[in-house]
Scaffold this motif. Structure first.
Motif, PDB file in Angstrom:
ATOM      1  N   LEU A   1       7.216  13.659   5.125  1.00 44.69           N
ATOM      2  CA  LEU A   1       8.608  13.544   4.684  1.00 44.69           C
ATOM      3  C   LEU A   1       8.753  12.711   3.415  1.00 44.69           C
ATOM      4  N   GLY A   2       7.648  12.477   2.736  1.00 43.98           N
ATOM      5  CA  GLY A   2       7.714  11.727   1.493  1.00 43.98           C
ATOM      6  C   GLY A   2       6.875  10.464   1.533  1.00 43.98           C
ATOM      7  N   ASP A   3       6.555   9.961   0.369  1.00 44.03           N
ATOM      8  CA  ASP A   3       5.744   8.752   0.271  1.00 44.03           C
ATOM      9  C   ASP A   3       6.504   7.530   0.769  1.00 44.03           C
ATOM     10  N   MET A   4       5.756   6.623   1.387  1.00 39.70           N
ATOM     11  CA  MET A   4       6.312   5.368   1.869  1.00 39.70           C
ATOM     12  C   MET A   4       5.531   4.208   1.262  1.00 39.70           C
ATOM     13  N   ILE A   5       6.149   3.044   1.263  1.00 33.96           N
ATOM     14  CA  ILE A   5       5.490   1.803   0.876  1.00 33.96           C
ATOM     15  C   ILE A   5       5.339   0.956   2.133  1.00 33.96           C
ATOM     16  N   ALA A   6       4.129   0.485   2.379  1.00 33.52           N
ATOM     17  CA  ALA A   6       3.878  -0.431   3.493  1.00 33.52           C
ATOM     18  C   ALA A   6       3.502  -1.787   2.916  1.00 33.52           C
ATOM     19  N   VAL A   7       4.040  -2.837   3.496  1.00 35.69           N
ATOM     20  CA  VAL A   7       3.660  -4.198   3.111  1.00 35.69           C
ATOM     21  C   VAL A   7       3.217  -4.916   4.372  1.00 35.69           C
ATOM     22  N   SER A   8       2.033  -5.492   4.330  1.00 31.52           N
ATOM     23  CA  SER A   8       1.507  -6.164   5.514  1.00 31.52           C
ATOM     24  C   SER A   8       0.719  -7.391   5.105  1.00 31.52           C
TER      25      SER A   8
ATOM     26  N   LEU B   1       2.613  -5.986  10.179  1.00 31.89           N
ATOM     27  CA  LEU B   1       3.327  -5.130   9.234  1.00 31.89           C
ATOM     28  C   LEU B   1       4.701  -5.736   8.968  1.00 31.89           C
ATOM     29  N   HIS B   2       5.033  -5.930   7.691  1.00 33.51           N
ATOM     30  CA  HIS B   2       6.295  -6.560   7.316  1.00 33.51           C
ATOM     31  C   HIS B   2       7.325  -5.562   6.805  1.00 33.51           C
ATOM     32  N   LEU B   3       6.878  -4.450   6.254  1.00 32.93           N
ATOM     33  CA  LEU B   3       7.808  -3.472   5.692  1.00 32.93           C
ATOM     34  C   LEU B   3       7.169  -2.093   5.719  1.00 32.93           C
ATOM     35  N   LEU B   4       7.991  -1.081   6.009  1.00 31.96           N
ATOM     36  CA  LEU B   4       7.580   0.315   5.903  1.00 31.96           C
ATOM     37  C   LEU B   4       8.818   1.108   5.518  1.00 31.96           C
ATOM     38  N   GLU B   5       8.867   1.577   4.280  1.00 33.72           N
ATOM     39  CA  GLU B   5      10.075   2.240   3.775  1.00 33.72           C
ATOM     40  C   GLU B   5       9.705   3.452   2.919  1.00 33.72           C
TER      41      GLU B   5
ATOM     42  N   ASP C   1       0.850  -1.185   0.000  1.00 31.98           N
ATOM     43  CA  ASP C   1       0.000   0.000   0.000  1.00 31.98           C
ATOM     44  C   ASP C   1       0.887   1.238   0.000  1.00 31.98           C
ATOM     45  N   TRP C   2       0.379   2.325  -0.521  1.00 29.93           N
ATOM     46  CA  TRP C   2       1.095   3.598  -0.635  1.00 29.93           C
ATOM     47  C   TRP C   2       0.723   4.461   0.559  1.00 29.93           C
ATOM     48  N   VAL C   3       1.714   5.017   1.261  1.00 32.75           N
ATOM     49  CA  VAL C   3       1.466   5.777   2.485  1.00 32.75           C
ATOM     50  C   VAL C   3       2.084   7.168   2.365  1.00 32.75           C
TER      51      VAL C   3
END
Length: 357
Positions: free
Chosen positions: A189-196, A201-205, A183-185
């Motif tokens: 401070l800029g867009d992040m990618i979340a993977v869950s 939650l597995h990733l937030l970058e 998902d796009w977050v």
């Protein structure tokens, strides 16, 4: 500049009132539409929970928002420099096109002049602006479903394939029954990618992180190719917690996490979450904290391998000499995060000096 704005409630009231005194000094990014506006915008007013306020158009663009077509927040920059106006108009006409340096020179502009002008006005180059817009538009296109994706790819648009390339997938290979959901977050401070998954939650970058594509590929292998797009309860929870964090309301994250690393790395990531907001630690102090005082370099590697940014606060680790050291999301973001977190420090009682660790 982010911190000299009035509080969000004051700015939201100014948005409702279309207060012209904030024109050029404050802007609103609307998460439900992906656009940013002047506070005097004549469009229908968004809900408060969908609004994030910024001090400059540079901050809005860096956060991934597109300029509103009703209030034209980029108009002052375009009027001040016809070159910027021409390039912004070209980007609006072809947002999905993969712009290159050759395109700029064929339009009769000097590359170094364009680079300096866009950096000065927006904090990024024209090509960086075009790529960020293409990626975000690609995510939104893919989220709409297969028919739209197919028609856009067949028509030669690049936005969908740009995002597919980022997550390491070919057209048509996104899982329709995912185990992991991307998902796009948007954040200040800029867009992040979340993977869950449906429970963690597995990733937030930040999507500019160089290692992001490799991290997504590893998660896709972990899910046996079942990485798709969509929203989950943990994904929605982290969005709410990030909003509270940036609004200055709460620095605690309670979204359940899934680690992908060794037991040693997990120990480091747990220790990172014990560092209070507003404080910092050195790698040596962190190694001491986990009972491995001689493992400073291993701690540094585990810190760099963290793929759940902000929640596992690797930005709170600095060099022994006080230097910021590296940060995958960019040193400027690390500095901003540390500045944001100063507001969470407890106020010392009069006469008692405050120690930040």
């Amino acid at each position: 500049m982010l911190f000299h704005l009035p509080d969000p409630n004051t700015l939201y009231q100014a948005l409702l009132d279309r207060d012209a005194s904030y024109d050029g000094q404050a802007y609103v990014g609307v998460s439900s539409t992906g656009v940013f506006c002047r506070l005097t915008c004549p469009a229908r007013k968004p809900k408060r929970e969908n609004c994030t306020f910024y001090a400059s158009v540079c901050d809005c663009i860096e956060a991934g928002f597109r300029p509103c077509k009703r209030c034209h927040p980029l108009e002052p920059m375009a009027l001040a420099d016809p070159m910027i106006a021409t390039l912004l108009a070209a980007l609006d006409e072809r947002p999905a096109y993969r712009w290159r340096e050759g395109d700029i020179t064929r339009m009769g502009f000097d590359l170094s002049t364009v680079r300096r002008s866009f950096k000065r006005q927006f904090g990024m180059t024209f090509l960086e602006m075009a790529r960020q817009r293409r990626l975000r538009d690609g995510f939104e296109t893919l989220s709409q479903g297969g028919a739209v994706i197919t028609s856009q790819l067949e028509a030669g648009f690049d936005s969908g394939s740009a995002f597919l390339k980022l997550i390491g997938k070919a057209p048509g290979t996104l899982a329709i029954d995912p185990l992991l959901y991307a998902d796009w977050v948007p954040t200040p401070l800029g867009d992040m990618i979340a993977v869950s998954c449906k429970s963690k939650l597995h990733l937030l970058e930040f999507f500019q992180r160089k290692a992001l594509q490799k991290e997504l590929a590893r998660l896709d292998r972990f899910a046996k190719g079942r990485l798709g797009l969509g929203r989950t309860d943990p994904g929605e929870q982290i969005k709410e917690e990030l909003t509270a964090f940036f609004d200055g309301r709460c620095a605690r994250f309670q979204t359940p996490l899934a680690y992908h690393g060794s037991d040693f790395s997990a120990a480091v990531w747990d220790a990172l979450q014990e560092i209070p907001a507003g404080q910092t630690r050195s790698y040596a102090q962190l190694a001491q904290q986990i009972g491995r005082p001689s493992a400073t370099r291993a701690v540094a590697r585990a810190n760099g391998a963290n793929q759940i940014a902000l929640v596992v606060p690797c930005h709170r680790v600095i060099g022994t000499d006080g230097s910021l050291t590296g940060y995958g999301g960019g040193l400027w973001r690390k500095q901003k995060l540390l500045e944001i977190e100063r507001q969470y420090l407890p106020h010392p009682t009069k006469g008692s000096p405050h120690v930040t660790g």
